[in-house]
Design an enzyme around this catalytic site. Sequence first.
Site, PDB file in Angstrom:
ATOM      1  N   HIS A  96       3.509   3.343  12.593  1.00 52.54           N
ATOM      2  CA  HIS A  96       2.404   4.232  12.985  1.00 52.54           C
ATOM      3  C   HIS A  96       2.901   5.331  13.925  1.00 52.54           C
ATOM      4  O   HIS A  96       2.251   5.692  14.898  1.00 52.54           O
ATOM      5  CB  HIS A  96       1.242   3.448  13.599  1.00 52.54           C
ATOM      6  CG  HIS A  96       0.444   2.693  12.588  1.00 52.54           C
ATOM      7  ND1 HIS A  96      -0.925   2.654  12.587  1.00 52.54           N
ATOM      8  CD2 HIS A  96       0.827   1.962  11.516  1.00 52.54           C
ATOM      9  CE1 HIS A  96      -1.351   1.927  11.565  1.00 52.54           C
ATOM     10  NE2 HIS A  96      -0.298   1.498  10.900  1.00 52.54           N
ATOM     11  N   ASP A 149       6.031   2.034   6.746  1.00 57.04           N
ATOM     12  CA  ASP A 149       4.736   1.377   6.595  1.00 57.04           C
ATOM     13  C   ASP A 149       3.884   2.224   5.658  1.00 57.04           C
ATOM     14  O   ASP A 149       3.314   3.222   6.088  1.00 57.04           O
ATOM     15  CB  ASP A 149       4.078   1.221   7.967  1.00 57.04           C
ATOM     16  CG  ASP A 149       2.727   0.555   7.926  1.00 57.04           C
ATOM     17  OD1 ASP A 149       2.365  -0.012   6.881  1.00 57.04           O
ATOM     18  OD2 ASP A 149       2.013   0.608   8.942  1.00 57.04           O
ATOM     19  N   GLU A 206       4.555  -6.279   2.996  1.00 60.79           N
ATOM     20  CA  GLU A 206       4.218  -5.405   4.125  1.00 60.79           C
ATOM     21  C   GLU A 206       5.409  -5.208   5.054  1.00 60.79           C
ATOM     22  O   GLU A 206       6.478  -5.782   4.861  1.00 60.79           O
ATOM     23  CB  GLU A 206       3.055  -6.030   4.929  1.00 60.79           C
ATOM     24  CG  GLU A 206       1.687  -5.467   4.605  1.00 60.79           C
ATOM     25  CD  GLU A 206       1.473  -4.067   5.195  1.00 60.79           C
ATOM     26  OE1 GLU A 206       2.395  -3.523   5.837  1.00 60.79           O
ATOM     27  OE2 GLU A 206       0.376  -3.516   5.002  1.00 60.79           O
ATOM     28  N   HIS A 252       0.821  -1.213   0.000  1.00 64.22           N
ATOM     29  CA  HIS A 252       0.000   0.000   0.000  1.00 64.22           C
ATOM     30  C   HIS A 252       0.853   1.260   0.000  1.00 64.22           C
ATOM     31  O   HIS A 252       1.885   1.350   0.664  1.00 64.22           O
ATOM     32  CB  HIS A 252      -1.018  -0.006   1.144  1.00 64.22           C
ATOM     33  CG  HIS A 252      -0.472   0.052   2.540  1.00 64.22           C
ATOM     34  ND1 HIS A 252      -0.185   1.237   3.171  1.00 64.22           N
ATOM     35  CD2 HIS A 252      -0.191  -0.927   3.437  1.00 64.22           C
ATOM     36  CE1 HIS A 252       0.247   0.991   4.404  1.00 64.22           C
ATOM     37  NE2 HIS A 252       0.257  -0.314   4.590  1.00 64.22           N
ATOM     38  N   GLU A 261      -5.120   1.895   2.450  1.00 62.97           N
ATOM     39  CA  GLU A 261      -5.055   0.694   3.296  1.00 62.97           C
ATOM     40  C   GLU A 261      -5.242   1.040   4.757  1.00 62.97           C
ATOM     41  O   GLU A 261      -5.922   0.317   5.498  1.00 62.97           O
ATOM     42  CB  GLU A 261      -3.710  -0.016   3.081  1.00 62.97           C
ATOM     43  CG  GLU A 261      -3.613  -1.392   3.713  1.00 62.97           C
ATOM     44  CD  GLU A 261      -3.021  -1.403   5.126  1.00 62.97           C
ATOM     45  OE1 GLU A 261      -2.907  -2.488   5.724  1.00 62.97           O
ATOM     46  OE2 GLU A 261      -2.673  -0.315   5.650  1.00 62.97           O
ATOM     47  N   GLU A 262      -4.653   2.147   5.188  1.00 63.74           N
ATOM     48  CA  GLU A 262      -4.649   2.497   6.605  1.00 63.74           C
ATOM     49  C   GLU A 262      -6.025   2.903   7.124  1.00 63.74           C
ATOM     50  O   GLU A 262      -6.224   3.009   8.327  1.00 63.74           O
ATOM     51  CB  GLU A 262      -3.646   3.628   6.869  1.00 63.74           C
ATOM     52  CG  GLU A 262      -2.196   3.273   6.588  1.00 63.74           C
ATOM     53  CD  GLU A 262      -1.605   2.282   7.580  1.00 63.74           C
ATOM     54  OE1 GLU A 262      -2.336   1.809   8.475  1.00 63.74           O
ATOM     55  OE2 GLU A 262      -0.407   1.978   7.444  1.00 63.74           O
TER      56      GLU A 262
END
Length: 356
Positions: free
Chosen positions: A321, A178, A233, A64, A210-211
């Site tokens: 994150h 990420d 990922e 993503h 995606e998030e």
Amino acid sequence: MSDSIKLLEELVNASGVSGFEGDVRQLIRRHLESITDIEVDNLGSIIAQKKGTSDQPRIMIAGHMDEVGLMVSFITKEGFIKFQPLGGWWDQVMLAHRVTVKGTKGDVPGIIGSKPPHVLSPEERKRVVEMKDMFIDIGASSDADVKDMGIKPGDPIVPESPFTRMKKDNMLMGKALDNRVGCAVFMEVVKRLTDIDHPNSVFGVGTVQEEVGLRGAKSSAALINPDVAIAAEVSIAGDTPGVGENEAQAKLGKGPSIVVLDGSLIPNTKLRDLAVTTAEENNIPHQFQAGVRGGTDAGRIHLHGTGVPSLVIGVPTRYIHSHVSIMDHNDFENAVNLIVEVVKKLDMNAVKNLKP
């Protein structure tokens, strides 16, 4: 600097919070348009098809493009910006970090602020500041100031943390690992397949949003109609102080993680075992990850149509994150090598054998 590290640097430094992935999409197009057939679905996911010796089976490798970020939600009359999250943030990691507001007149730097500690009561000092009590300071003195800078509600806000090679130069640090790591993985896989015969057609996919709900995975899978899917990922690293051995098993430098369970997917067991056997045959270091909350694009792709055999292969990464994460480039290279070797095995007979 290796070509793959240069690619990671480009991807990490690009801006692309959920719903605003255009810069990343253009970067992927620029790198792959000369060696693949490019399509973009109606949500904005980019699909790069690398044809092998056969049109079937159709192998989807998804990473993503979006990173966790923020969005302008309100501007106070004093010129401070209130915001909403795009993706999952832990409030405690946000304060005092630099951000860039992407306004219509260009980028505007700012910092996430809150009530200063000097005026907090003893009880307030013990509490974590909640996101609703934070704001972004861009040096404005009024809401008119902010408007003059080209900022309005709905504009994206991107964490500011440039790509950095650490003292051990295989260790890489920056925002958006990420999942720009996953984008770089599928891009490198596609590039390396240009010199290799593979009995299938490979679709490298940079998915959007995606998030915020695995959204681009659904639309891109509908366009591709894959026979097999691999989500490239990050994998949550558990090799830092305070993390129990069974809470997150992945460790930096020990190879890519083959994910056996997450919050959105129990992988196809035959595809999982094929990946393990392939890693062992090619002396590719690997490890396992199980039981971590959250999900990936594979969680949405495997439900497409009548079902798609799917697997997640992750590059262990610390502090995802947040504004900055850390990874080991060796794990990245081994993830690429593993996926290339798996793809080489996925002819029609192998894919038929993945079915229950």
